[in-house]
Design an enzyme around this catalytic site. Structure first.
Site, short mmCIF file in Angstrom:
data_model
loop_
_atom_site.label_atom_id
_atom_site.label_comp_id
_atom_site.label_asym_id
_atom_site.label_seq_id
_atom_site.Cartn_x
_atom_site.Cartn_y
_atom_site.Cartn_z
N ASP A 124 39.51 -4.96 -13.47
CA ASP A 124 39.08 -5.83 -12.39
C ASP A 124 40.00 -5.56 -11.19
O ASP A 124 41.23 -5.73 -11.29
CB ASP A 124 39.21 -7.29 -12.85
CG ASP A 124 38.67 -8.27 -11.82
OD1 ASP A 124 38.38 -7.84 -10.69
OD2 ASP A 124 38.55 -9.46 -12.17
N PRO A 135 30.44 -10.81 -11.76
CA PRO A 135 31.75 -10.16 -11.77
C PRO A 135 32.27 -9.81 -10.37
O PRO A 135 33.44 -9.47 -10.21
CB PRO A 135 31.51 -8.88 -12.59
CG PRO A 135 30.04 -8.70 -12.69
CD PRO A 135 29.40 -10.04 -12.45
N ASP A 158 33.25 -1.26 -2.41
CA ASP A 158 31.86 -0.90 -2.71
C ASP A 158 31.40 -1.80 -3.86
O ASP A 158 31.15 -1.34 -4.97
CB ASP A 158 31.84 0.58 -3.10
CG ASP A 158 30.44 1.08 -3.40
OD1 ASP A 158 29.48 0.33 -3.18
OD2 ASP A 158 30.33 2.22 -3.88
N SER A 159 31.32 -3.09 -3.56
CA SER A 159 31.12 -4.07 -4.63
C SER A 159 29.64 -4.41 -4.80
O SER A 159 28.80 -4.05 -3.98
CB SER A 159 31.87 -5.35 -4.27
OG SER A 159 31.27 -5.95 -3.13
N THR A 160 29.39 -5.20 -5.83
CA THR A 160 28.10 -5.85 -5.97
C THR A 160 28.06 -7.02 -4.99
O THR A 160 28.96 -7.18 -4.17
CB THR A 160 27.92 -6.39 -7.40
OG1 THR A 160 29.03 -7.24 -7.67
CG2 THR A 160 27.88 -5.29 -8.42
N ASP A 161 27.06 -7.87 -5.12
CA ASP A 161 26.98 -9.06 -4.27
C ASP A 161 27.99 -10.10 -4.77
O ASP A 161 28.51 -9.98 -5.88
CB ASP A 161 25.55 -9.62 -4.35
CG ASP A 161 24.54 -8.59 -3.89
OD1 ASP A 161 24.56 -8.24 -2.69
OD2 ASP A 161 23.75 -8.10 -4.72
N ASP A 204 28.69 3.82 -9.53
CA ASP A 204 27.60 4.81 -9.51
C ASP A 204 28.06 6.17 -8.98
O ASP A 204 27.38 7.17 -9.15
CB ASP A 204 26.40 4.29 -8.69
CG ASP A 204 26.81 3.87 -7.31
OD1 ASP A 204 27.18 4.73 -6.50
OD2 ASP A 204 26.77 2.65 -7.02
N GLU A 228 36.90 0.28 -11.18
CA GLU A 228 35.59 -0.30 -11.53
C GLU A 228 35.78 -1.17 -12.77
O GLU A 228 36.39 -0.74 -13.74
CB GLU A 228 34.60 0.86 -11.77
CG GLU A 228 33.34 0.52 -12.52
CD GLU A 228 32.39 -0.42 -11.77
OE1 GLU A 228 31.94 -0.08 -10.67
OE2 GLU A 228 32.11 -1.52 -12.32
N HIS A 276 26.07 4.91 1.28
CA HIS A 276 27.29 5.64 0.91
C HIS A 276 27.90 6.38 2.09
O HIS A 276 29.12 6.52 2.18
CB HIS A 276 27.00 6.58 -0.28
CG HIS A 276 26.70 5.81 -1.53
ND1 HIS A 276 25.53 5.96 -2.24
CD2 HIS A 276 27.40 4.83 -2.16
CE1 HIS A 276 25.53 5.12 -3.27
NE2 HIS A 276 26.64 4.43 -3.25
#
Ligand code: SPD
Length: 285
Positions: free
Chosen positions: A139, A164, A157-160, A88, A108, A64
């Site tokens: 989205d 989604p 700050d995404s997921t892999d 988060d 988010e 972060h």
């Protein structure tokens, strides 16, 4: 009785990273993904999305601080910031440490990630209710389409690049992010591990180089992510990722766990094999 239960995140069925689990605090299926919070001996509470570690109480600061302070200190006076993903709340917490920031929009896709983080990860989600924060559940691929000249910084700050998160790693999305930036605007994205996710790292760099004039990957440890060695990439129209606000940088480093002005310079050192990876992606442009 000591529980001997372990969580393992497997990487491409070739290797794994394991944590001993003290207990499962939350487990649920949202509209988009499986969400779990486990309590671990080594890293405290851990947020998992579809079985992949997103953040942990003990090592979240690397991630972060890197995704926030590097781009925001390169901008002389960032006021309006878009965070893509980041449910988060860790990036919100760090961005709010910049006194010039007047407004943060968190876009988010999954409101359950926000709710679960608020409840189980209070040290990370602690600033979500700050009046400067506006939470938008959508989205980001759709949200960004009509945003022109809106933001001083966009932090992805995404997921892999799975499930989604896939649409956040495309040339079209990066082009829309570029168009959404104001003059002097900066962008930083999480860009996977240059050791454990080389294919993804190479592809993302290739796409970013097609879209942005300035593209600078940077690196830091994140012990609980694949390879334990992670990357983010700074992009802009013309600004370089140097410290453009010395006073803010000096203030921030006093209370940061990882960030300081020496780190700011050091994270841009690119190892030789990574230079080759990036160059081999360029070759197939
Ligand atoms: N493989 C894990 C990549 C996760 C990147 N995003 C983490 C979100 C933390 N705010």
């Amino acid at each position: 009785m000591v529980l001997d239960v372990w969580f393992t995140e497997k990487h491409e069925d070739m290797q794994g990273f394991s944590l001993r689990v003290n207990g499962i605090l939350y487990s649920g299926q949202s509209k988009f993904q499986k969400i779990d919070v486990i309590d671990t001996e080594a890293f405290g509470r851990v947020l998992l999305l579809d079985g992949l570690v997103m953040t942990t109480e003990k090592d979240e600061f690397f991630y972060h601080e890197m995704i926030s302070h590097i781009p925001l200190l390169a901008h002389p006076d960032p006021e309006k910031v878009l965070i893509v993903g980041g449910g988060d709340g860790g990036t919100i917490r760090e961005v709010l440490r910049h006194p010039s920031v007047k407004e943060i929009i968190l876009c988010e896709i999954d409101s359950d990630v926000i709710d679960v983080s608020r409840q189980y990860l209070p040290s990370i989600a602690c600033k979500m209710d700050d009046p400067r924060v506006k939470i938008h559940i959508e989205d980001a691929v759709e949200y960004i389409k009509d945003k022109k000249n809106c933001f001083d910084a966009v932090l992805i700050d995404s997921t892999d690049p799975l499930g989604p998160g896939v649409g956040l790693f495309t040339e079209e999305f990066y082009t829309n992010v570029r168009n959404s930036l104001r003059e002097n605007g900066v962008m930083s994205a999480q860009t996977e591990s240059p050791i454990a996710c080389q294919k993804e790292f190479k592809l993302i760099n290739l796409l970013l180089n097609k879209v942005f004039p300035v593209v600078k990957p940077y690196f830091a440890p994140v012990p609980t992510y694949p390879g334990a060695y992670w990357s983010w990439t700074f992009c802009s129209e013309s600004l370089q990722p140097v410290i453009n606000n010395e006073k803010s940088a000096a203030d921030l480093e006093k209370d940061s766990k990882y960030y300081n002005r020496e780190i700011h310079k050091a994270v841009f050192a690119v190892p030789n094999y990574v230079k080759q990876l990036i160059a081999s992606g360029e070759a197939v442009k």
